[in-house]
Design a protein around this motif. Structure first.
Motif, PDB file in Angstrom:
ATOM      1  N   LYS A   1       0.831  -1.196   0.000  1.00 26.25           N
ATOM      2  CA  LYS A   1       0.000   0.000   0.000  1.00 26.25           C
ATOM      3  C   LYS A   1       0.869   1.250   0.000  1.00 26.25           C
TER       4      LYS A   1
ATOM      5  N   ASN B   1      -6.585   6.554  -0.590  1.00 25.63           N
ATOM      6  CA  ASN B   1      -5.996   5.614   0.358  1.00 25.63           C
ATOM      7  C   ASN B   1      -4.948   6.283   1.229  1.00 25.63           C
TER       8      ASN B   1
ATOM      9  N   GLN C   1      -8.206   0.365   0.879  1.00 26.40           N
ATOM     10  CA  GLN C   1      -7.406  -0.471   1.785  1.00 26.40           C
ATOM     11  C   GLN C   1      -7.099   0.302   3.058  1.00 26.40           C
TER      12      GLN C   1
END
Length: 504
Positions: A249, A294, A316
């Motif tokens: 991420k 995100n 996420q």
């Protein structure tokens, strides 16, 4: 599932099954040469009519060979040759004739893969297929992927540098790497295999795609966004598009390293996320809106209750208290549909502290603005627009499309009272992604919404490689409109430091 494929494929592969190695490759080049034979004499008479000099003839002969040239141009994925694909088809057909798919479905993935590998090894021995250990291992892995996984897509999904996978029928697969689209040598056996892979993907999230419902949005287990449009709407075979997510991420520090935002701008965005400022992220397709969203959610405190609403769950969030909601399409009878607006309205009954909308597309804009203006500070969403000004116009048009008979002035006052900051993301012509504007929404003067830019991206030109050269500049605003909120959360000193450093 695979029984339908075997009958037509076996009919074609049976004459080549006895000698599996050379005859498989031999019959197919022959018709290719016959097909090229009538094409070569056609360009030759043309230069003779123009001039008798031999000089123009070589370019004419070279042009058909250059038309055959797209074969080396595609990006090589796995180094597969035509003979490899033909051998794989022969062995795969023999596997389907041998294996009992009903019993295979009762096994777990690892046991099923071992069973397939054992049977394929026996078939290779029986048919006396000569290949190296590396080629045999690649063949085993490919056939396991065909039966249990996503087939030819597996090597593409395993690469973390690919942003998009675009399948245009069974024989043409494109990828996006570094903002540029490239053709690959990946291909499916036929359109039936491609359709089976599409059905396998969408069935994992309880959706379906066929002639009755040929358009479907879905997602992979890692959150990658999937869109399928099947025949008869897609004329040349099913069109599959996958927006891949990186395995790791991305954070705001990564965006700084990529040059998407300056360190001072990143600090301001961190303060915006931490101080519960209502934020709208705007940008075109593929500009990095979801990635930026995100990153912004990474600054939410871990004791806040966050509810996300998405068409396909791809956000996420790392906080411990997150409720993820996803829309649902109608069933065959046209019933059971759950829209984004239904989700946003239901969020208000779930005691949220922040509402995150993956993408605002329609009348749910009205409900999101109401949520932002009724105690759910720090809510965020994304939408498609090319500038902050256009983003506000799109919000107004989406509310109007919802059938609300409200005056334009009332809608604009609602927008001003709800949205505090608009962050504009863009993908530049060199493929790079940049945050081009950080803009505040101040108020209205008459019927016009007043905004002011805090940061803008100023392009200075190109480097020797064709890349865009520029820098993020502060507009000199020393105290933005959300200064009091930053002071309420104890972030006013950090905000002043970041703005002063950006002004230098």
């Amino acid at each position: 599932m695979f029984g339908r494929r075997t009958a037509p494929v076996d009919a074609q592969a049976s004459p080549a099954a006895a000698p599996p190695k050379k005859p498989v490759a031999a019959p197919k080049p022959a018709p290719k040469k016959e097909a090229k034979a009538p094409k070569k004499p056609e360009p030759k008479p043309a230069p003779k009519q123009k001039s008798k000099a031999p000089a123009p003839a070589p370019p004419r002969v070279a042009s058909p060979s250059s038309s055959d040239g797209p074969a080396p141009q595609p990006v090589e994925i796995g180094g597969r040759s035509d003979e490899y694909f033909q051998t794989k088809t022969t062995i795969f057909n023999a596997l389907i004739d041998t294996i009992d798919l009903s019993q295979l479905a009762q096994l777990d993935t690892e046991s099923a893969a071992e069973e397939i590998r054992d049977i394929v090894n026996e078939i290779i021995s029986i048919k006396n297929v000569q290949m190296s250990i590396a080629e045999q291992e690649a063949l085993l892995q490919d056939i396991c992927n065909d039966v249990l996984g996503y087939g030819p897509l597996e090597p593409l999904l395993a690469r973390d540098d690919i942003a998009d996978i675009m399948v245009n029928g069974s024989s043409r697969v494109f990828i996006e790497v570094g903002g540029k689209i490239q053709l690959t040598n990946v291909r499916f056996r036929d359109n039936a295999q491609l359709m089976n892979i599409c059905q396998r993907i969408v069935s994992q999230v309880g959706r379906r795609v066929d002639e009755a419902s040929p358009i479907c949005d879905a997602r992979l287990p890692d959150g990658s966004r999937v869109n399928v449009i099947a025949p008869p709407l897609a004329i040349d075979g099913a069109a599959l598009t996958i927006r891949k997510f990186k395995k790791d991420k991305l954070t705001m520090a990564d965006l700084q390293n990529f040059g998407s935002i300056s360190p001072e701008g990143a600090k301001v965005l961190e303060i915006i996320g931490a101080c519960r400022i209502n934020t709208l992220i705007s940008g075109g397709t593929g500009s990095g809106k979801t990635t930026l969203l995100n990153c912004m959610t990474g600054f939410i405190e871990h004791d806040e209750r966050v509810i996300t609403c998405e068409d396909a769950a791809e956000l996420q969030l790392q906080q411990p208290h997150v409720v993820r909601l996803e829309t649902r399409p109608p069933n065959l009878e046209g019933q059971g549909e759950v829209t984004m607006r239904d989700l946003v309205k239901n969020c208000l009954r779930m005691r949220p502290e922040r509402i995150i909308v993956g993408e605002v597309r329609g009348p749910e804009a009205f409900d999101l603005l109401q949520a932002m203006n009724t105690g759910h500070d720090g809510s965020m969403g994304t939408l498609h627009a090319n500038s902050p000004r256009e983003a506000l116009q799109r919000v107004e048009s989406m509310i109007t499309m919802g059938g609300y008979n409200l005056p334009s002035r009332t809608i604009r006052e609602m927008i001003v009272g709800s949205i505090d900051v608009i962050i504009q993301a863009a993908r530049l012509r060199d493929g790079s992604r940049r945050i081009t504007h950080v803009t505040e929404v101040l108020g209205t003067e008459g019927d016009t919404i007043i905004t002011q830019d805090l940061f803008v991206y100023d392009m200075d030109g190109e480097d020797e490689n064709g890349g865009i050269v520029g820098r993020h500049k502060s507009t000199g605003i020393a105290r933005p409109a959300f200064w009091d909120r930053a002071r309420y959360y104890g972030q006013d000193a950090a905000l002043a430091t970041a703005l002063d450093a950006a002004a230098d």
